[in-house]
Design an enzyme around this catalytic site. Structure first.
Site, PDB file in Angstrom:
ATOM      1  N   MET A  31      51.925  47.311  41.055  1.00 27.10           N
ATOM      2  CA  MET A  31      52.946  48.195  40.485  1.00 27.10           C
ATOM      3  C   MET A  31      52.819  49.591  41.094  1.00 27.10           C
ATOM      4  SD  MET A  31      53.641  46.926  36.648  1.00 27.10           S
ATOM      5  CE  MET A  31      52.239  47.661  35.842  1.00 27.10           C
ATOM      6  N   GLY A  32      52.144  49.696  42.227  1.00 21.63           N
ATOM      7  CA  GLY A  32      52.052  50.991  42.910  1.00 21.63           C
ATOM      8  C   GLY A  32      51.030  51.919  42.277  1.00 21.63           C
ATOM      9  N   HIS A  38      43.265  48.355  44.506  1.00 20.33           N
ATOM     10  CA  HIS A  38      44.358  47.674  45.225  1.00 20.33           C
ATOM     11  C   HIS A  38      43.988  47.486  46.697  1.00 20.33           C
ATOM     12  CE1 HIS A  38      46.811  49.830  41.980  1.00 20.33           C
ATOM     13  NE2 HIS A  38      47.098  48.567  41.769  1.00 20.33           N
ATOM     14  N   GLN A  62      57.371  43.492  31.631  1.00 17.78           N
ATOM     15  CA  GLN A  62      56.004  43.270  31.162  1.00 17.78           C
ATOM     16  C   GLN A  62      55.483  44.427  30.307  1.00 17.78           C
ATOM     17  OE1 GLN A  62      54.353  43.078  35.286  1.00 17.78           O
ATOM     18  NE2 GLN A  62      52.601  44.155  34.398  1.00 17.78           N
ATOM     19  N   GLY A 150      43.128  41.008  40.738  1.00 20.37           N
ATOM     20  CA  GLY A 150      41.850  41.610  40.360  1.00 20.37           C
ATOM     21  C   GLY A 150      41.293  41.060  39.060  1.00 20.37           C
ATOM     22  N   GLN A 151      39.984  40.876  39.037  1.00 21.43           N
ATOM     23  CA  GLN A 151      39.292  40.477  37.805  1.00 21.43           C
ATOM     24  C   GLN A 151      39.456  41.541  36.710  1.00 21.43           C
ATOM     25  OE1 GLN A 151      34.926  39.816  37.929  1.00 21.43           O
ATOM     26  NE2 GLN A 151      35.078  40.535  35.815  1.00 21.43           N
ATOM     27  N   SER A 189      45.585  52.525  37.819  1.00 22.40           N
ATOM     28  CA  SER A 189      46.673  53.494  38.026  1.00 22.40           C
ATOM     29  C   SER A 189      46.809  54.392  36.807  1.00 22.40           C
ATOM     30  CB  SER A 189      47.994  52.755  38.260  1.00 22.40           C
ATOM     31  OG  SER A 189      47.858  51.883  39.358  1.00 22.40           O
ATOM     32  N   ARG A 190      46.546  53.830  35.625  1.00 23.09           N
ATOM     33  CA  ARG A 190      46.702  54.621  34.393  1.00 23.09           C
ATOM     34  C   ARG A 190      45.657  55.734  34.292  1.00 23.09           C
ATOM     35  NH1 ARG A 190      48.483  49.541  32.646  1.00 23.09           N
ATOM     36  NH2 ARG A 190      50.537  49.578  31.661  1.00 23.09           N
TER      37      ARG A 190
HETATM   38  P1  AMP Z   1      48.596  46.785  38.982  1.00 17.52           P
HETATM   39  O1  AMP Z   1      49.211  47.615  40.057  1.00 17.52           O
HETATM   40  O2  AMP Z   1      47.806  47.573  37.986  1.00 17.52           O
HETATM   41  O3  AMP Z   1      49.574  45.827  38.357  1.00 17.52           O
HETATM   42  O4  AMP Z   1      47.508  45.877  39.687  1.00 17.52           O
HETATM   43  C1  AMP Z   1      47.807  45.081  40.799  1.00 17.52           C
HETATM   44  C2  AMP Z   1      46.632  44.204  41.098  1.00 17.52           C
HETATM   45  O5  AMP Z   1      45.494  45.018  41.363  1.00 17.52           O
HETATM   46  C3  AMP Z   1      46.242  43.298  39.925  1.00 17.52           C
HETATM   47  O6  AMP Z   1      45.880  42.018  40.419  1.00 17.52           O
HETATM   48  C4  AMP Z   1      45.059  44.007  39.331  1.00 17.52           C
HETATM   49  O7  AMP Z   1      44.173  43.153  38.654  1.00 17.52           O
HETATM   50  C5  AMP Z   1      44.409  44.588  40.577  1.00 17.52           C
HETATM   51  N1  AMP Z   1      43.533  45.701  40.225  1.00 17.52           N
HETATM   52  C6  AMP Z   1      43.844  46.767  39.448  1.00 17.52           C
HETATM   53  N2  AMP Z   1      42.765  47.579  39.308  1.00 17.52           N
HETATM   54  C7  AMP Z   1      41.758  47.000  40.012  1.00 17.52           C
HETATM   55  C8  AMP Z   1      40.396  47.339  40.252  1.00 17.52           C
HETATM   56  N3  AMP Z   1      39.840  48.445  39.733  1.00 17.52           N
HETATM   57  N4  AMP Z   1      39.653  46.515  41.026  1.00 17.52           N
HETATM   58  C9  AMP Z   1      40.204  45.396  41.561  1.00 17.52           C
HETATM   59  N5  AMP Z   1      41.478  45.012  41.372  1.00 17.52           N
HETATM   60  C10 AMP Z   1      42.250  45.806  40.604  1.00 17.52           C
END
Ligand code: AMP
Length: 281
Positions: A31-32, A38, A62, A150-151, A189-190
């Site tokens: 989501m950028g 990322h 979502q 990501g886990q 991102s938050r």
């Molecule tokens: P998001 O942009 O937050 O929707 O995340 C996109 C992808 O990045 C998702 O698969 C997340 O689980 C992964 N992700 C977000 N934060 C982390 C992190 N700190 N370490 C590894 N993967 C991450």
């Protein structure tokens, strides 16, 4: 190859049709407001694929909280630079009409079972349906061989595994470990919405996870969960949950037999910013 940016699904499909060889496509949906978590996913994708595609789309379906959606951080220019620097081949940057051409009101509902009723599913009603809707649409457009997630969003990974089993069994999900700040705070991102004081309080999530990891013993888990919740509360967190689950089935575990593999998961608010994190024990 210089990174190509596509905004339309059709252009992206045309690009693939024009390829003379069958490429192995690695896909990283985001989501950028990109950060090193990322970028780690992109790097893992690069190791295993000929073409790495990252998507940036803040998916409205979502978000169960409209303010969270409105306040979601956006940093597109920096994101593009980061992706180019990391060697991403393609950035897919769709508008909402591209993902939901017939609107967002009558979308498919996916059977993700009890995952929808616990933890993130329980506290964010509709969230995982939105995740499934956007991911299945993106997969239809991109047709990746592997998808990297990501886990950090452990329950989401299980939901997506289930989705892929149902709808796209040929797509393999690669789950990558959580990237953290030196303080232990999981990158997110938050985090960009936290002020300096909140950023130092936020470390308490990692401390609470470590506390559970280091002090867990067989038997009832209530006391240890309460103690971890106390660490969070002392640091101004408003808690949604501190929970232990079976790491494979994701069933909630209230009494530990000492053998079962567990995961501990936390979701809590600092001000109006909701943070989640987890650890495999
Ligand atoms: P998001 O942009 O937050 O929707 O995340 C996109 C992808 O990045 C998702 O698969 C997340 O689980 C992964 N992700 C977000 N934060 C982390 C992190 N700190 N370490 C590894 N993967 C991450």
């Amino acid at each position: 190859m210089k990174m190509i940016i596509f905004k339309h699904a059709k252009e992206l499909s045309n690009f693939f049709h024009l390829q003379k060889v069958k490429n192995k496509i690695g896909f990283v949906p985001t989501m950028g407001a990109l950060h090193d978590g990322h970028i780690f996913l992109i790097e893992q994708a690069k190791k295993k694929s000929n073409i790495v595609i990252c998507s940036i789309f803040v998916n409205p379906t979502q978000f169960n909280d409209v303010n969270d959606y409105k306040k979601y951080p956006v940093s597109l220019e920096e994101d593009i630079k980061l992706l180019e620097f990391t060697g991403t081949d393609i950035l897919f940057l769709p508008g909402i009409d591209e993902i939901y051409p017939t609107g967002t009101t009558e979308l498919e509902i996916y059977d993700i079972g009890f995952l929808e009723t616990i933890l993130e599913g329980k506290f964010r009603p509709g969230h995982f349906q939105g995740v499934c809707q956007v991911v299945s649409r993106l997969i239809k457009i991109i047709q990746p061989d592997e998808m990297f997630m990501g886990q950090k969003d452990l329950q989401q990974c299980l939901v997506i595994k289930r989705l892929l089993n149902m709808t796209d069994p040929s797509v393999h999900l690669v789950i990558c470990p959580t990237v953290r700040e030196p303080s232990g705070l999981a990158m997110s991102s938050r985090n960009k919405r936290l002020n300096e004081g909140q950023k130092s309080s936020a470390i308490a999530i990692h401390r609470a996870l470590l506390y559970i990891k280091n002090s867990i013993s067989p038997g009832q888990l209530d006391q240890i969960k309460n103690n971890a919740a106390f660490i969070l509360a002392q640091n101004n967190f408003k808690i949604d949950y501190v929970e232990l689950v079976d790491a494979e089935t994701f069933e909630i575990v209230s009494t530990w037999n000492g053998k079962q593999k567990l995961a501990v998961l936390i979701a809590a608010f600092l001000g109006d910013v909701r943070l989640i994190d987890n650890m495999l024990l």
